[in-house]
Design a protein around this motif. Structure first.
Motif, PDB file in Angstrom:
ATOM      1  N   THR A   1     142.545  -4.405   7.272  1.00  0.00           N
ATOM      2  CA  THR A   1     143.175  -5.137   8.368  1.00  0.00           C
ATOM      3  C   THR A   1     144.617  -5.557   8.110  1.00  0.00           C
ATOM      4  O   THR A   1     145.350  -5.825   9.054  1.00  0.00           O
ATOM      5  CB  THR A   1     142.350  -6.384   8.744  1.00  0.00           C
ATOM      6  OG1 THR A   1     142.155  -7.172   7.579  1.00  0.00           O
ATOM      7  CG2 THR A   1     141.005  -5.978   9.325  1.00  0.00           C
ATOM      8  N   HIS A   2     145.037  -5.619   6.874  1.00  0.00           N
ATOM      9  CA  HIS A   2     146.431  -5.978   6.580  1.00  0.00           C
ATOM     10  C   HIS A   2     147.161  -4.851   5.860  1.00  0.00           C
ATOM     11  O   HIS A   2     148.263  -5.048   5.349  1.00  0.00           O
ATOM     12  CB  HIS A   2     146.482  -7.262   5.742  1.00  0.00           C
ATOM     13  CG  HIS A   2     145.834  -8.428   6.426  1.00  0.00           C
ATOM     14  ND1 HIS A   2     146.390  -9.029   7.533  1.00  0.00           N
ATOM     15  CD2 HIS A   2     144.669  -9.067   6.192  1.00  0.00           C
ATOM     16  CE1 HIS A   2     145.595 -10.011   7.936  1.00  0.00           C
ATOM     17  NE2 HIS A   2     144.544 -10.050   7.142  1.00  0.00           N
ATOM     18  N   ASN A   3     146.524  -3.683   5.813  1.00  0.00           N
ATOM     19  CA  ASN A   3     147.069  -2.512   5.121  1.00  0.00           C
ATOM     20  C   ASN A   3     147.372  -2.787   3.651  1.00  0.00           C
ATOM     21  O   ASN A   3     148.166  -2.088   3.040  1.00  0.00           O
ATOM     22  CB  ASN A   3     148.300  -1.970   5.843  1.00  0.00           C
ATOM     23  CG  ASN A   3     147.963  -1.430   7.216  1.00  0.00           C
ATOM     24  OD1 ASN A   3     146.832  -1.053   7.487  1.00  0.00           O
ATOM     25  ND2 ASN A   3     148.933  -1.405   8.100  1.00  0.00           N
TER      26      ASN A   3
ATOM     27  N   PRO B   1     142.464   1.687  -8.470  1.00  0.00           N
ATOM     28  CA  PRO B   1     142.387   0.226  -8.330  1.00  0.00           C
ATOM     29  C   PRO B   1     141.179  -0.177  -7.488  1.00  0.00           C
ATOM     30  O   PRO B   1     140.881   0.446  -6.472  1.00  0.00           O
ATOM     31  CB  PRO B   1     143.683  -0.137  -7.596  1.00  0.00           C
ATOM     32  CG  PRO B   1     144.602   1.015  -7.828  1.00  0.00           C
ATOM     33  CD  PRO B   1     143.719   2.220  -7.938  1.00  0.00           C
ATOM     34  N   ASP B   2     140.488  -1.218  -7.942  1.00  0.00           N
ATOM     35  CA  ASP B   2     139.332  -1.702  -7.193  1.00  0.00           C
ATOM     36  C   ASP B   2     139.811  -2.477  -5.968  1.00  0.00           C
ATOM     37  O   ASP B   2     140.924  -3.021  -5.953  1.00  0.00           O
ATOM     38  CB  ASP B   2     138.464  -2.601  -8.076  1.00  0.00           C
ATOM     39  CG  ASP B   2     137.100  -2.878  -7.455  1.00  0.00           C
ATOM     40  OD1 ASP B   2     136.657  -2.083  -6.604  1.00  0.00           O
ATOM     41  OD2 ASP B   2     136.484  -3.887  -7.839  1.00  0.00           O
ATOM     42  N   PHE B   3     138.994  -2.511  -4.958  1.00  0.00           N
ATOM     43  CA  PHE B   3     139.285  -3.289  -3.752  1.00  0.00           C
ATOM     44  C   PHE B   3     137.968  -3.639  -3.088  1.00  0.00           C
ATOM     45  O   PHE B   3     136.939  -3.030  -3.373  1.00  0.00           O
ATOM     46  CB  PHE B   3     140.174  -2.506  -2.774  1.00  0.00           C
ATOM     47  CG  PHE B   3     139.560  -1.219  -2.302  1.00  0.00           C
ATOM     48  CD1 PHE B   3     138.653  -1.201  -1.240  1.00  0.00           C
ATOM     49  CD2 PHE B   3     139.874  -0.011  -2.909  1.00  0.00           C
ATOM     50  CE1 PHE B   3     138.077  -0.011  -0.805  1.00  0.00           C
ATOM     51  CE2 PHE B   3     139.301   1.180  -2.482  1.00  0.00           C
ATOM     52  CZ  PHE B   3     138.403   1.183  -1.431  1.00  0.00           C
TER      53      PHE B   3
ATOM     54  N   GLN C   1     148.716  -0.117   0.847  1.00  0.00           N
ATOM     55  CA  GLN C   1     149.933  -0.422   0.095  1.00  0.00           C
ATOM     56  C   GLN C   1     149.684  -0.342  -1.404  1.00  0.00           C
ATOM     57  O   GLN C   1     150.497   0.193  -2.149  1.00  0.00           O
ATOM     58  CB  GLN C   1     150.473  -1.796   0.474  1.00  0.00           C
ATOM     59  CG  GLN C   1     151.062  -1.840   1.854  1.00  0.00           C
ATOM     60  CD  GLN C   1     151.443  -3.248   2.283  1.00  0.00           C
ATOM     61  OE1 GLN C   1     151.365  -4.196   1.526  1.00  0.00           O
ATOM     62  NE2 GLN C   1     151.857  -3.380   3.536  1.00  0.00           N
ATOM     63  N   GLU C   2     148.531  -0.878  -1.855  1.00  0.00           N
ATOM     64  CA  GLU C   2     148.206  -0.825  -3.277  1.00  0.00           C
ATOM     65  C   GLU C   2     148.069   0.615  -3.759  1.00  0.00           C
ATOM     66  O   GLU C   2     148.455   0.943  -4.870  1.00  0.00           O
ATOM     67  CB  GLU C   2     146.905  -1.589  -3.549  1.00  0.00           C
ATOM     68  CG  GLU C   2     146.550  -1.656  -5.014  1.00  0.00           C
ATOM     69  CD  GLU C   2     145.332  -2.511  -5.286  1.00  0.00           C
ATOM     70  OE1 GLU C   2     145.124  -2.847  -6.454  1.00  0.00           O
ATOM     71  OE2 GLU C   2     144.582  -2.846  -4.339  1.00  0.00           O
TER      72      GLU C   2
ATOM     73  N   ASN D   1     139.372   8.220   1.825  1.00  0.00           N
ATOM     74  CA  ASN D   1     140.291   8.743   2.837  1.00  0.00           C
ATOM     75  C   ASN D   1     140.945   7.600   3.609  1.00  0.00           C
ATOM     76  O   ASN D   1     140.252   6.714   4.105  1.00  0.00           O
ATOM     77  CB  ASN D   1     139.499   9.657   3.788  1.00  0.00           C
ATOM     78  CG  ASN D   1     140.335  10.185   4.918  1.00  0.00           C
ATOM     79  OD1 ASN D   1     140.371   9.598   5.996  1.00  0.00           O
ATOM     80  ND2 ASN D   1     141.006  11.296   4.679  1.00  0.00           N
ATOM     81  N   PHE D   2     142.273   7.614   3.692  1.00  0.00           N
ATOM     82  CA  PHE D   2     143.025   6.633   4.486  1.00  0.00           C
ATOM     83  C   PHE D   2     143.425   7.292   5.803  1.00  0.00           C
ATOM     84  O   PHE D   2     143.998   8.383   5.800  1.00  0.00           O
ATOM     85  CB  PHE D   2     144.270   6.170   3.724  1.00  0.00           C
ATOM     86  CG  PHE D   2     143.952   5.306   2.537  1.00  0.00           C
ATOM     87  CD1 PHE D   2     143.909   3.929   2.651  1.00  0.00           C
ATOM     88  CD2 PHE D   2     143.682   5.877   1.298  1.00  0.00           C
ATOM     89  CE1 PHE D   2     143.604   3.127   1.559  1.00  0.00           C
ATOM     90  CE2 PHE D   2     143.378   5.089   0.190  1.00  0.00           C
ATOM     91  CZ  PHE D   2     143.338   3.714   0.328  1.00  0.00           C
TER      92      PHE D   2
END
Length: 192
Positions: free
Chosen positions: A144-146, A58-60, A150-151, A83-84
């Motif tokens: 900043t909002h995770n 998914p793009d972000f 989540q996605e 990497n998260f």
């Protein structure tokens, strides 16, 4: 089975089918996507977008620590190590030197994007201080909002997605990685 019970079952199946067809047609008329939550949507290429191996990542768009907006899709045509991580996570801190070493060695051919799970602007400043103190120069994006985590259905950190030149996820690794592990893993996304 008696005729009355059989008739009730047939009528129930017909009613449920009519309701489903009606709901689907309303969604189509309004131009809304009626795909069930969590289901991947096929693109023109036939590749599904999702967070599993073999699906298009998914793009972000997130803001880098330097303030610039960065989109994953801008790296299409180049392999990506996504990497998260978080500064408060001991295994994440453990793997940071390996990511830095890998970035110094392969950063021109393979894009490294480290997405920090950050809760606020205050913690964003903490991330910058952490990177500076460790001498880490690889690109860090602030979630900043995770929402991106989540996605991507990130359940544990660190989690690393290996994405090929076409934007397809080829491997997912949970837990800290060493330079050797990164080198071995990138063979799945790089032809070098």
């Amino acid at each position: 089975m008696n005729k009355r019970l059989f008739s009730v079952i047939i009528i129930s199946v017909v009613i449920v089918s009519l309701i489903a067809a009606y709901v689907w047609s309303i969604g189509k008329e309004r131009g809304k996507d009626v795909t069930p939550p969590g289901a991947a949507v096929k693109e023109e290429t036939g590749v599904q977008t999702g967070t599993e191996v073999g699906q298009r990542a998914p793009d972000f768009t997130l803001t880098a620590t330097g303030g610039k907006a960065v989109s994953l899709s801008s790296f299409r045509g180049r392999p990506v190590v996504l990497n998260f991580w978080a500064t408060w996570c001991p295994p994440c801190r453990e793997e940071m030197p390996a990511i830095q070493s890998f970035y110094e060695k392969r950063g021109r051919e393979i894009q490294v994007l480290a997405v920090n799970l950050t809760a606020s602007e205050k913690s964003a400043a903490h991330v910058k201080d952490f990177l500076k103190a460790g001498g880490y120069t690889f690109p860090v994006l602030l979630d900043t909002h995770n929402s991106t985590a989540q996605e991507y259905l990130v359940r544990a950190i660190p989690t690393t997605f290996l994405i090929d030149r076409e934007g397809i996820i080829r491997d997912i690794h949970t837990g800290p990685m060493t330079v050797e592990m990164l080198e071995k893993a990138v063979k799945k996304i790089s032809d070098q």
